[in-house]
Scaffold this motif. Sequence first.
Motif, PDB file in Angstrom:
ATOM      1  N   SER A  32       0.821  -1.219   0.000  1.00 57.11           N
ATOM      2  CA  SER A  32       0.000   0.000   0.000  1.00 57.11           C
ATOM      3  C   SER A  32       0.853   1.265   0.000  1.00 57.11           C
ATOM      4  N   GLY A  33       2.139   1.129   0.389  1.00 52.05           N
ATOM      5  CA  GLY A  33       3.019   2.287   0.455  1.00 52.05           C
ATOM      6  C   GLY A  33       2.864   3.091   1.738  1.00 52.05           C
ATOM      7  N   CYS A  34       2.053   2.590   2.651  1.00 54.32           N
ATOM      8  CA  CYS A  34       1.859   3.297   3.930  1.00 54.32           C
ATOM      9  C   CYS A  34       3.024   3.005   4.875  1.00 54.32           C
ATOM     10  N   SER A  35       3.241   3.908   5.802  1.00 52.98           N
ATOM     11  CA  SER A  35       4.264   3.741   6.823  1.00 52.98           C
ATOM     12  C   SER A  35       3.880   2.597   7.758  1.00 52.98           C
ATOM     13  N   PHE A  36       4.836   1.676   8.017  1.00 55.35           N
ATOM     14  CA  PHE A  36       4.581   0.593   8.963  1.00 55.35           C
ATOM     15  C   PHE A  36       4.250   1.166  10.341  1.00 55.35           C
ATOM     16  N   THR A  37       5.060   2.134  10.801  1.00 60.51           N
ATOM     17  CA  THR A  37       4.868   2.692  12.140  1.00 60.51           C
ATOM     18  C   THR A  37       3.495   3.315  12.296  1.00 60.51           C
ATOM     19  N   PHE A  38       3.118   4.173  11.361  1.00 56.97           N
ATOM     20  CA  PHE A  38       1.823   4.837  11.484  1.00 56.97           C
ATOM     21  C   PHE A  38       0.659   3.867  11.291  1.00 56.97           C
ATOM     22  N   SER A  39       0.864   2.859  10.459  1.00 60.97           N
ATOM     23  CA  SER A  39      -0.175   1.836  10.290  1.00 60.97           C
ATOM     24  C   SER A  39      -0.361   1.053  11.577  1.00 60.97           C
ATOM     25  N   MET A  40       0.759   0.731  12.254  1.00 62.07           N
ATOM     26  CA  MET A  40       0.676   0.000  13.520  1.00 62.07           C
ATOM     27  C   MET A  40       0.031   0.866  14.605  1.00 62.07           C
TER      28      MET A  40
END
Length: 94
Positions: A32-40
């Motif tokens: 998805s190209g989303c940040s792992f940190t912000f997704s978590m």
Amino acid sequence: MESETRKEYVEPPYCVTVELDVTHFLGRVRPSGCSFTFSMVHLVTSCAQEIEEFRYRFLDGWVVLYRKINTACTVSIKPNTPYHHIHSILYSCA
């Protein structure tokens, strides 16, 4: 004394440490190209909304159960930089 201090918090702190296999989660976040940190952070704070005990607060000396709470986390945006306090007003990664 501890419980009296907690009554003063608008957003009381909670700390939870767990071992977690994020293999499946990474498989969905990376494409998805989303940040792992912000997704978590989004996932964890969304789950916290589901736990009634996390939504209790003191208001004018009364215990109040909120339908929704705003949560906040402290994260490091880049390696070797100061930490930042972020609120979970999260947006869809487009």
